[in-house]
Motif scaffolding. Structure first.
Motif, short mmCIF file in Angstrom:
data_model
loop_
_atom_site.label_atom_id
_atom_site.label_comp_id
_atom_site.label_asym_id
_atom_site.label_seq_id
_atom_site.Cartn_x
_atom_site.Cartn_y
_atom_site.Cartn_z
N THR A 43 -4.97 8.61 2.50
CA THR A 43 -3.68 8.10 2.07
C THR A 43 -3.75 6.58 1.96
O THR A 43 -4.61 5.96 2.58
CB THR A 43 -2.56 8.53 3.04
N HIS A 44 -2.87 5.99 1.19
CA HIS A 44 -2.91 4.55 0.97
C HIS A 44 -2.29 3.81 2.16
O HIS A 44 -1.21 4.16 2.61
CB HIS A 44 -2.14 4.20 -0.31
N THR A 45 -3.00 2.81 2.67
CA THR A 45 -2.46 1.97 3.74
C THR A 45 -2.48 0.53 3.26
O THR A 45 -3.56 -0.02 3.01
CB THR A 45 -3.33 2.08 5.02
N PRO A 46 -1.32 -0.11 3.12
CA PRO A 46 -1.30 -1.52 2.68
C PRO A 46 -2.08 -2.41 3.65
O PRO A 46 -2.04 -2.19 4.86
CB PRO A 46 0.19 -1.88 2.70
N LYS A 47 -2.79 -3.39 3.10
CA LYS A 47 -3.64 -4.27 3.93
C LYS A 47 -2.83 -5.04 4.98
O LYS A 47 -3.34 -5.36 6.04
CB LYS A 47 -4.38 -5.27 3.04
N ARG A 48 -1.58 -5.36 4.65
CA ARG A 48 -0.77 -6.19 5.57
C ARG A 48 0.12 -5.35 6.48
O ARG A 48 0.99 -5.88 7.16
CB ARG A 48 0.08 -7.17 4.77
N LEU A 49 -0.12 -4.04 6.51
CA LEU A 49 0.70 -3.19 7.37
C LEU A 49 0.52 -3.57 8.84
O LEU A 49 -0.59 -3.88 9.27
CB LEU A 49 0.30 -1.73 7.18
N ARG A 50 1.62 -3.59 9.60
CA ARG A 50 1.51 -3.90 11.03
C ARG A 50 1.47 -2.59 11.80
O ARG A 50 2.50 -1.91 11.93
CB ARG A 50 2.69 -4.76 11.47
N GLY A 51 0.28 -2.24 12.26
CA GLY A 51 0.11 -0.99 13.00
C GLY A 51 -0.21 -1.25 14.47
O GLY A 51 0.19 -2.27 15.03
N LYS A 52 -0.94 -0.36 15.07
CA LYS A 52 -1.21 -0.42 16.51
C LYS A 52 -1.87 -1.74 16.91
O LYS A 52 -2.82 -2.19 16.28
CB LYS A 52 -2.15 0.72 16.90
N ALA A 53 -1.36 -2.33 17.99
CA ALA A 53 -1.93 -3.58 18.49
C ALA A 53 -3.23 -3.27 19.23
O ALA A 53 -3.38 -2.22 19.85
CB ALA A 53 -0.94 -4.27 19.42
N HIS A 54 -4.15 -4.23 19.14
CA HIS A 54 -5.45 -4.06 19.79
C HIS A 54 -5.80 -5.33 20.55
O HIS A 54 -5.56 -6.44 20.06
CB HIS A 54 -6.51 -3.77 18.71
#
Ligand code: SF4
Ligand code: SF4
Length: 169
Positions: free
Chosen positions: A26-37
């Motif tokens: 699926t498409h995930t935008p490069k600037r998406l804010r996901g899980k912190a690491h």
């Protein structure tokens, strides 16, 4: 009716327009804010991320044995605001593009990232102290000379004594 059939036929030929997830990519935008690491090797344990955390998702706890700090980040409390990444002075905490955060309700207290941030010890008096990651020293001084490197192996008290001795106090 003819128009409807035309549209229907075109859509049949084009195939599905929706993402195939979870059965395909699926498409995930490069600037998406996901899980912190958290990268423990860059973390000083300063606690800035905890202070600015909008979701109250971060906790730092000094270990009773004095060896360092336990760092916890609860993913299901995170609001993905990105403040931790923005304010972290060393770039130790970053938001990934991993948006897959589904988990069972029974796992909600365990759905966290846990890291250990060890203290370093003063080379003079062996007192424990927060460590300064190599990446931060480079950011501050570029290629630091031997004197600066030596200073950062000392605790604040021993650093003061050394500076006083150098000034002949
Ligand atoms: S992740 Fe960054 S802001 Fe948080 S304690 Fe570590 S160095 Fe400080
Ligand atoms: S993204 Fe925001 S809510 Fe999530 S851990 Fe960082 S500061 Fe806290």
């Amino acid at each position: 009716m003819l128009t409807f059939l035309k549209v229907l036929w075109k859509n049949v030929l084009d195939g599905p327009a929706t993402e195939p997830f979870p059965f395909g990519e699926t498409h995930t935008p490069k600037r998406l804010r996901g899980k912190a690491h958290i990268d423990a090797s860059k973390c000083t344990g300063c606690g800035t991320c905890k202070s600015v955390c909008a979701g109250g998702a971060i906790r730092l706890q000094a270990r009773e044995d004095g060896t360092g700090i336990n760092f916890y980040l609860w993913h299901n409390s995170c609001s993905f605001c990105g403040y931790c990444e923005m304010f972290c002075p060393t770039g130790a905490i970053t938001l990934s593009t991993d948006w897959s955060t589904a988990h069972l309700n029974s796992e909600k207290y365990d759905y966290k990232e846990t890291e250990f941030i060890p203290y370093q010890h003063c080379v003079e008096c062996d007192a424990p102290m927060p460590r300064l990651p190599e990446s931060l020293i480079s950011d501050l001084y570029g290629e630091p000379n031997e004197e600066i490197r030596t200073l950062y192996t000392l605790c604040p008290e021993c650093r003061r004594k050394k500076a006083a001795m150098q000034m002949g106090v």
